[in-house]
Design a protein around this motif. Structure first.
Motif, PDB file in Angstrom:
ATOM      1  N   ARG A 177      44.258   9.518 -52.058  1.00  0.00           N
ATOM      2  CA  ARG A 177      45.328   9.746 -53.044  1.00  0.00           C
ATOM      3  C   ARG A 177      45.165   8.856 -54.273  1.00  0.00           C
ATOM      4  O   ARG A 177      45.548   9.239 -55.378  1.00  0.00           O
ATOM      5  N   MET A 178      44.586   7.671 -54.075  1.00  0.00           N
ATOM      6  CA  MET A 178      44.373   6.779 -55.207  1.00  0.00           C
ATOM      7  C   MET A 178      43.067   7.092 -55.935  1.00  0.00           C
ATOM      8  O   MET A 178      42.756   6.482 -56.961  1.00  0.00           O
ATOM      9  N   GLY A 179      42.301   8.049 -55.412  1.00  0.00           N
ATOM     10  CA  GLY A 179      41.064   8.448 -56.058  1.00  0.00           C
ATOM     11  C   GLY A 179      39.932   7.452 -55.912  1.00  0.00           C
ATOM     12  O   GLY A 179      39.028   7.411 -56.766  1.00  0.00           O
ATOM     13  N   ALA A 180      39.944   6.656 -54.858  1.00  0.00           N
ATOM     14  CA  ALA A 180      38.875   5.670 -54.643  1.00  0.00           C
ATOM     15  C   ALA A 180      37.538   6.394 -54.446  1.00  0.00           C
ATOM     16  O   ALA A 180      37.448   7.304 -53.616  1.00  0.00           O
ATOM     17  N   PRO A 181      36.485   5.991 -55.149  1.00  0.00           N
ATOM     18  CA  PRO A 181      35.209   6.728 -55.114  1.00  0.00           C
ATOM     19  C   PRO A 181      34.280   6.268 -53.983  1.00  0.00           C
ATOM     20  O   PRO A 181      33.092   6.047 -54.216  1.00  0.00           O
ATOM     21  N   PHE A 182      34.787   6.149 -52.785  1.00  0.00           N
ATOM     22  CA  PHE A 182      33.960   5.648 -51.684  1.00  0.00           C
ATOM     23  C   PHE A 182      33.077   6.763 -51.123  1.00  0.00           C
ATOM     24  O   PHE A 182      33.476   7.922 -51.059  1.00  0.00           O
ATOM     25  N   THR A 183      31.868   6.378 -50.731  1.00  0.00           N
ATOM     26  CA  THR A 183      30.976   7.308 -50.018  1.00  0.00           C
ATOM     27  C   THR A 183      30.758   6.859 -48.582  1.00  0.00           C
ATOM     28  O   THR A 183      30.229   7.626 -47.769  1.00  0.00           O
ATOM     29  N   GLY A 184      31.133   5.631 -48.270  1.00  0.00           N
ATOM     30  CA  GLY A 184      30.981   5.122 -46.912  1.00  0.00           C
ATOM     31  C   GLY A 184      32.219   4.382 -46.465  1.00  0.00           C
ATOM     32  O   GLY A 184      32.913   3.756 -47.281  1.00  0.00           O
ATOM     33  N   LEU A 185      32.515   4.468 -45.164  1.00  0.00           N
ATOM     34  CA  LEU A 185      33.650   3.751 -44.571  1.00  0.00           C
ATOM     35  C   LEU A 185      33.146   2.806 -43.495  1.00  0.00           C
ATOM     36  O   LEU A 185      32.337   3.195 -42.643  1.00  0.00           O
ATOM     37  N   VAL A 186      33.644   1.566 -43.536  1.00  0.00           N
ATOM     38  CA  VAL A 186      33.440   0.624 -42.442  1.00  0.00           C
ATOM     39  C   VAL A 186      34.788   0.441 -41.768  1.00  0.00           C
ATOM     40  O   VAL A 186      35.731  -0.101 -42.371  1.00  0.00           O
ATOM     41  N   CYS A 187      34.900   0.910 -40.527  1.00  0.00           N
ATOM     42  CA  CYS A 187      36.145   0.784 -39.757  1.00  0.00           C
ATOM     43  C   CYS A 187      35.954  -0.351 -38.760  1.00  0.00           C
ATOM     44  O   CYS A 187      34.917  -0.437 -38.101  1.00  0.00           O
ATOM     45  N   LEU A 188      36.962  -1.202 -38.622  1.00  0.00           N
ATOM     46  CA  LEU A 188      36.813  -2.388 -37.790  1.00  0.00           C
ATOM     47  C   LEU A 188      36.872  -2.103 -36.311  1.00  0.00           C
ATOM     48  O   LEU A 188      36.573  -2.982 -35.500  1.00  0.00           O
ATOM     49  N   ASN A 189      37.267  -0.902 -35.906  1.00  0.00           N
ATOM     50  CA  ASN A 189      37.085  -0.488 -34.512  1.00  0.00           C
ATOM     51  C   ASN A 189      37.088   1.037 -34.443  1.00  0.00           C
ATOM     52  O   ASN A 189      37.391   1.737 -35.420  1.00  0.00           O
ATOM     53  N   ASP A 190      36.731   1.557 -33.278  1.00  0.00           N
ATOM     54  CA  ASP A 190      36.584   3.007 -33.123  1.00  0.00           C
ATOM     55  C   ASP A 190      37.901   3.751 -33.263  1.00  0.00           C
ATOM     56  O   ASP A 190      37.931   4.899 -33.726  1.00  0.00           O
ATOM     57  N   ARG A 191      39.002   3.135 -32.860  1.00  0.00           N
ATOM     58  CA  ARG A 191      40.281   3.837 -32.964  1.00  0.00           C
ATOM     59  C   ARG A 191      40.663   4.086 -34.419  1.00  0.00           C
ATOM     60  O   ARG A 191      41.195   5.145 -34.765  1.00  0.00           O
ATOM     61  N   LEU A 192      40.391   3.102 -35.261  1.00  0.00           N
ATOM     62  CA  LEU A 192      40.592   3.322 -36.687  1.00  0.00           C
ATOM     63  C   LEU A 192      39.700   4.458 -37.180  1.00  0.00           C
ATOM     64  O   LEU A 192      40.117   5.302 -37.988  1.00  0.00           O
ATOM     65  N   ALA A 193      38.473   4.484 -36.693  1.00  0.00           N
ATOM     66  CA  ALA A 193      37.540   5.536 -37.102  1.00  0.00           C
ATOM     67  C   ALA A 193      38.016   6.915 -36.650  1.00  0.00           C
ATOM     68  O   ALA A 193      37.855   7.903 -37.376  1.00  0.00           O
ATOM     69  N   PHE A 194      38.616   6.995 -35.437  1.00  0.00           N
ATOM     70  CA  PHE A 194      39.148   8.289 -34.975  1.00  0.00           C
ATOM     71  C   PHE A 194      40.159   8.826 -35.987  1.00  0.00           C
ATOM     72  O   PHE A 194      40.147  10.015 -36.350  1.00  0.00           O
ATOM     73  N   GLY A 195      41.070   7.951 -36.424  1.00  0.00           N
ATOM     74  CA  GLY A 195      42.069   8.368 -37.401  1.00  0.00           C
ATOM     75  C   GLY A 195      41.443   8.737 -38.733  1.00  0.00           C
ATOM     76  O   GLY A 195      41.875   9.689 -39.391  1.00  0.00           O
TER      77      GLY A 195
END
Length: 338
Positions: A242-260
Motif C-alpha cells: 500500500r505504501m508502494g515500497a519497491p521491494f523485490t525480495g523479502l527476509v522474514c524472521l521466521n517461517d510463520r511470518l513467511a506463511f502470512g
C-alpha cells in the motif's frame, strides 16, 4: 512377581563359576574361556532372562549410566522435539539412559524436578529450552556436568544454533540472486537487545545486516513485530504494498511470518518468485509443501541434542557457547533477477 535371575543363577545353570560368568556377561577381556564355555554362559543367561543389576553396576563403576534432561516445553513442541531424538541417539550410542521431565516455565516445578533427578545421581544434566534465551537455574551440586541446549545460563556450556552465520547465508542467497531492494519483516529491538527474551536473535539480525551491507542492498521497507505469526506477515506485506515500497525480495524472521507474506502476495496479485523472492528461518514441516517451496534455514535441533550429550558425557563440559550450523534449505521461492 517372578524372582529376578542373579549372576549366581546363571553360573549354576551353565555349570561355571560366578567369576567366569561375570567376565563374559560384562564383556571383560582376558577370560581365557573356550568358545563353548562362553556360549553356555550366554545361553544360560538368555534362558533365565538375566539382566545386570543396574544398582550394583552403578556402585562398581561410580556411574549410573543415566543423564537427566529437564526442559520447559521441548517435548510438546513439534519443531523442537527433534532435540530429544538427538539426545536419545547419542545417549544410546554411549550406553546411557535418558531421564526426561517437562516443567513449563514454572520455577517451582523446575526446582522439584531437579531434586527428583538428583536423587537418581545422574552422570550429567541437560537443560533444554523451546525458545533460546538466558535463564536462571536452581542451585546445583558441584561435580555434576551441566549443559544448556538452545539457551544460556551463567558459565555453563551452551549449545546454540549459529544464527549469525545463518542470517548471513540466507540473506546472501537472496542478494546473490541480484536482489538489492529488500523488505524485512519481524525486527524487534527488545528481542535484539535482551538475552532473557532471546539469546540468539541479535546474532541473526547481525548476520542479515552484514550480508545486506556487503551486497550494497537497501532495506526499503521494514515491519517491526514481537509476535511472529502469519497474520503479522500478512499485515506487513499489505502495508508494504500500500505504501508502494519497491521491494523485490523479502527476509522474514521466521517461517510463520513467511506463511502470512505468501498469502498477502497472492491476495494482491504478486507471484513468488517471479515478482517477489522470499527467504526465512526455522524450516517448519510445512515449508516444503508451500507453492513454491520456501527457501529457509533450519534450526538444527537434532544435532544440538547430539552435541549436548557429547559434551555432558565428555571428560568435562567446556564453558561457553558451542555453535551448530543451520543448514540452508534451497527451494523455489527465490528467482535470480538482472
Amino acid at each position: 512377581m517372578a524372582k529376578r535371575a542373579t549372576l549366581a543363577d546363571v553360573a549354576a545353570l551353565a555349570g561355571m563359576s560366578p567369576t567366569a560368568v561375570s567376565l563374559v556377561l560384562n564383556e571383560r577381556p582376558g577370560s581365557r574361556l573356550s568358545s563353548d564355555a562362553v556360549q553356555r554362559i550366554k545361553d544360560a543367561a538368555a534362558e533365565l532372562h538375566y539382566r545386570p543389576n543396574p544398582a550394583a553396576r552403578s556402585l562398581r563403576l561410580g556411574k549410573t549410566q543415566a543423564v537427566g534432561f529437564l526442559s520447559d516445553n521441548v517435548s510438546v513442541t513439534r519443531y523442537a522435539s527433534a532435540m530429544i531424538r538427538g539426545l536419545l541417539d547419542e545417549a544410546d550410542a554411549r550406553n546411557h539412559t535418558l531421564l526426561i521431565t517437562e516443567t513449563g516455565r514454572s520455577a517451582s516445578r523446575l526446582s522439584a524436578a531437579l531434586d527428583t533427578m538428583l536423587d537418581r545421581s545422574p552422570d550429567g544434566l541437560v537443560f533444554g529450552l523451546e525458545r533460546a534465551r538466558e535463564v536462571d537455574l536452581p542451585p546445583l551440586p558441584p561435580g555434576v556436568p551441566v549443559v544448556i541446549v538452545n539457551g544460556t545460563s551463567g558459565e555453563f556450556a551452551s549449545v546454540l544454533p549459529d544464527e549469525s552465520t545463518s542470517g548471513y547465508e540466507v540473506t546472501r542467497f537472496l542478494t546473490d540472486a541480484g536482489h538489492r531492494r529488500i523488505g524485512l519483516i519481524g525486527f524487534d529491538e527488545g528481542l535484539n537487545s535482551d538475552p532473557r527474551k532471546s539469546a540468539t536473535l541479535g546474532a541473526r539480525y547481525a548476520g542479515i545486516r552484514r550480508a545486506l551491507a556487503e551486497a550494497g542492498a537497501e532495506v526499503v521497507a521494514q515491519y517491526d513485530a514481537s509476535e511472529w505469526e502469519p497474520d503479522v506477515g500478512y499485515e506487513a506485506v499489505r502495508r508494504f504494498l500500500r505504501m508502494g515500497a519497491p521491494f523485490t525480495g523479502l527476509v522474514c524472521l521466521n517461517d510463520r511470518l513467511a506463511f502470512g507474506a505468501y498469502q498477502a502476495l497472492a491476495a494482491y496479485g504478486r507471484r513468488i518468485p517471479d515478482d517477489v523472492s522470499v527467504v526465512s528461518f526455522d524450516n517448519e514441516q510445512i515449508t516444503p509443501y508451500l507453492r513454491p517451496g520456501l527457501t529457509t534455514v533450519e534450526i538444527p535441533y537434532l544435532e544440538m541434542g547430539r552435541r549436548a550429550m557429547e559434551l555432558v558425557l565428555g571428560a568435562e563440559a567446556p564453558a561457553g557457547r558451542h555453535l551448530i550450523g543451520m543448514p540452508l534449505r534451497e527451494r523455489g521461492s527465490v528467482r535470480p533477477i538482472s
